[in-house]
Design a protein around this motif. Structure first.
Motif, PDB file in Angstrom:
ATOM      1  N   GLU A 112       0.848  -1.193   0.000  1.00 23.84           N
ATOM      2  CA  GLU A 112       0.000   0.000   0.000  1.00 23.84           C
ATOM      3  C   GLU A 112       0.884   1.244   0.000  1.00 23.84           C
ATOM      4  N   VAL A 113       0.570   2.179  -0.889  1.00 21.89           N
ATOM      5  CA  VAL A 113       1.376   3.383  -1.026  1.00 21.89           C
ATOM      6  C   VAL A 113       0.660   4.534  -0.340  1.00 21.89           C
ATOM      7  N   ASP A 114       1.363   5.255   0.513  1.00 16.39           N
ATOM      8  CA  ASP A 114       0.804   6.433   1.150  1.00 16.39           C
ATOM      9  C   ASP A 114       0.501   7.481   0.086  1.00 16.39           C
ATOM     10  N   SER A 115      -0.751   7.949   0.032  1.00 18.88           N
ATOM     11  CA  SER A 115      -1.177   8.821  -1.063  1.00 18.88           C
ATOM     12  C   SER A 115      -0.431  10.153  -1.066  1.00 18.88           C
ATOM     13  N   ALA A 116      -0.144  10.684   0.088  1.00 14.95           N
ATOM     14  CA  ALA A 116       0.582  11.958   0.157  1.00 14.95           C
ATOM     15  C   ALA A 116       2.012  11.793  -0.348  1.00 14.95           C
ATOM     16  N   ILE A 117       2.659  10.686   0.039  1.00 16.06           N
ATOM     17  CA  ILE A 117       4.022  10.423  -0.431  1.00 16.06           C
ATOM     18  C   ILE A 117       4.016  10.195  -1.943  1.00 16.06           C
ATOM     19  N   ALA A 118       3.011   9.437  -2.418  1.00 15.60           N
ATOM     20  CA  ALA A 118       2.918   9.153  -3.855  1.00 15.60           C
ATOM     21  C   ALA A 118       2.712  10.437  -4.648  1.00 15.60           C
ATOM     22  N   GLU A 119       1.867  11.321  -4.140  1.00 13.53           N
ATOM     23  CA  GLU A 119       1.608  12.591  -4.821  1.00 13.53           C
ATOM     24  C   GLU A 119       2.873  13.435  -4.885  1.00 13.53           C
ATOM     25  N   SER A 120       3.609  13.453  -3.782  1.00 10.39           N
ATOM     26  CA  SER A 120       4.859  14.215  -3.737  1.00 10.39           C
ATOM     27  C   SER A 120       5.880  13.643  -4.723  1.00 10.39           C
ATOM     28  N   SER A 121       5.975  12.312  -4.781  1.00  9.20           N
ATOM     29  CA  SER A 121       6.914  11.662  -5.709  1.00  9.20           C
ATOM     30  C   SER A 121       6.557  11.989  -7.149  1.00  9.20           C
ATOM     31  N   TRP A 122       5.271  11.936  -7.476  1.00  9.52           N
ATOM     32  CA  TRP A 122       4.826  12.210  -8.843  1.00  9.52           C
ATOM     33  C   TRP A 122       5.137  13.650  -9.248  1.00  9.52           C
ATOM     34  N   GLU A 123       4.797  14.593  -8.386  1.00  9.53           N
ATOM     35  CA  GLU A 123       5.039  16.004  -8.708  1.00  9.53           C
ATOM     36  C   GLU A 123       6.522  16.272  -8.881  1.00  9.53           C
ATOM     37  N   ARG A 124       7.325  15.673  -8.026  1.00  4.98           N
ATOM     38  CA  ARG A 124       8.780  15.849  -8.116  1.00  4.98           C
ATOM     39  C   ARG A 124       9.319  15.249  -9.414  1.00  4.98           C
TER      40      ARG A 124
END
Length: 304
Positions: free
Chosen positions: A185-197
């Motif tokens: 399971e991927v933490d949505s906030a971490i995933a969003e940050s990774s994608w934007e970066r």
């Protein structure tokens, strides 16, 4: 060095990065073809895109990317199978003049009749079974624009493609957000940050840079601060199933009278593969041999 496709996962497993290098494959593609640079580069970008997308499909068959237009380009076809073997071709309309300033829209969609079709063609198609076809709107100035929109709308996957080609090389980088769940399971906030970066980093890519440096160097420049999980590279190669035997079978179907008529007019028969452009030549002796095994005695005498 053999051409290869390379895959990486971000450490949080929220997105994948892929690169593909088509150098030898691209030279094999162009060996028997002479394309205007604008057409050549468009075909190279589509070839790189086909490999990047095909590598993520769990499917026994081929991914076919097909562009149909009402302008200078009548048809572009790129096919990539599950072994990452590629073949590609362009059919143009002779009445048009290709300009250096032409792009995807002017070449294929000037009258808004252009179509981009994605086909999944299974190897062992059952009787009556149709290949999957998806129609892609020709929205955007580049192959990357069109396919990124397609992946977002049809596959619900945020995707960025960065494609480039010249006479020496076709190359591409794919950035794709992965669905949550299905394992860790991927933490949505971490995933969003990774994608934007990651998007911020990859948006700095210039086509000239992709063509000038190797893909490993590009990945290091972009993601040197990230912990990427690498996968085993996959080989990519050119493949066309045309052969002298297939051409011979086609000439046999024409019949001895038609073959002799062509020989009388041209002294030899020249056939080019519709797909890759490879030439096949049959002289009078070659042509006579085609009909010896099944020829009647009268035909044998007629062919000396």
């Amino acid at each position: 060095m053999k051409d290869s496709l390379k895959k990486y996962l971000f450490e949080d497993r929220s997105l994948r990065v892929q690169t593909v290098n088509l150098s030898q494959t691209w030279q094999d593609t162009l060996e028997h073809q002479q394309y205007h640079p604008v057409l050549r580069n468009l075909l190279g970008e589509l070839s790189a895109a086909a490999v990047l997308l095909a590598s993520n499909i769990k499917f026994d068959g081929s991914l076919v990317l097909q562009l149909q237009g009402d302008g200078p380009i009548a048809l572009i076809v790129v096919e990539c199978n599950q072994a990452l073997q590629v073949r590609a071709t362009i059919k143009t309309r002779q009445e048009f003049v290709i300009k250096d300033t032409d792009n995807l829209q002017s070449l294929l969609n000037a009258n808004h009749n252009g179509r981009f079709i994605v086909v999944l063609d299974p190897n062992n198609r059952q009787e009556g079974q149709q290949a999957y076809q998806g129609i892609v709107p020709l929205t955007g100035e580049t192959v990357a624009d069109v396919l990124s929109l397609y992946m977002r709308s049809s596959e619900q996957l945020d995707t960025r493609l960065y494609l480039a080609a010249n006479e020496h090389k076709a190359t591409g980088l794919l950035l794709q957000r992965l669905p949550h769940g299905g394992g860790k399971e991927v933490d949505s906030a971490i995933a969003e940050s990774s994608w934007e970066r990651a998007v911020h980093l990859t948006n700095t890519i210039k086509a000239d840079e992709q063509l000038a440096i190797d893909e490993d160097t590009l990945i290091h420049r972009l993601f040197w601060e990230e912990n990427l999980i690498p996968y085993e590279p996959q080989a990519v190669s050119w493949y066309c199933n045309c052969s002298r035997e297939r051409v011979a079978d086609m000439l046999k179907m024409l019949g001895i009278a038609e073959v002799e008529s062509i020989l009388a007019e041209q002294n030899e028969i020249k056939v080019h593969c519709d797909f890759c452009g490879k030439p096949y030549t049959f002289d009078a002796i070659d042509s006579a041999k085609l009909f010896i095994a099944g020829a009647s005695s009268q035909e044998s005498q007629h062919t000396h």
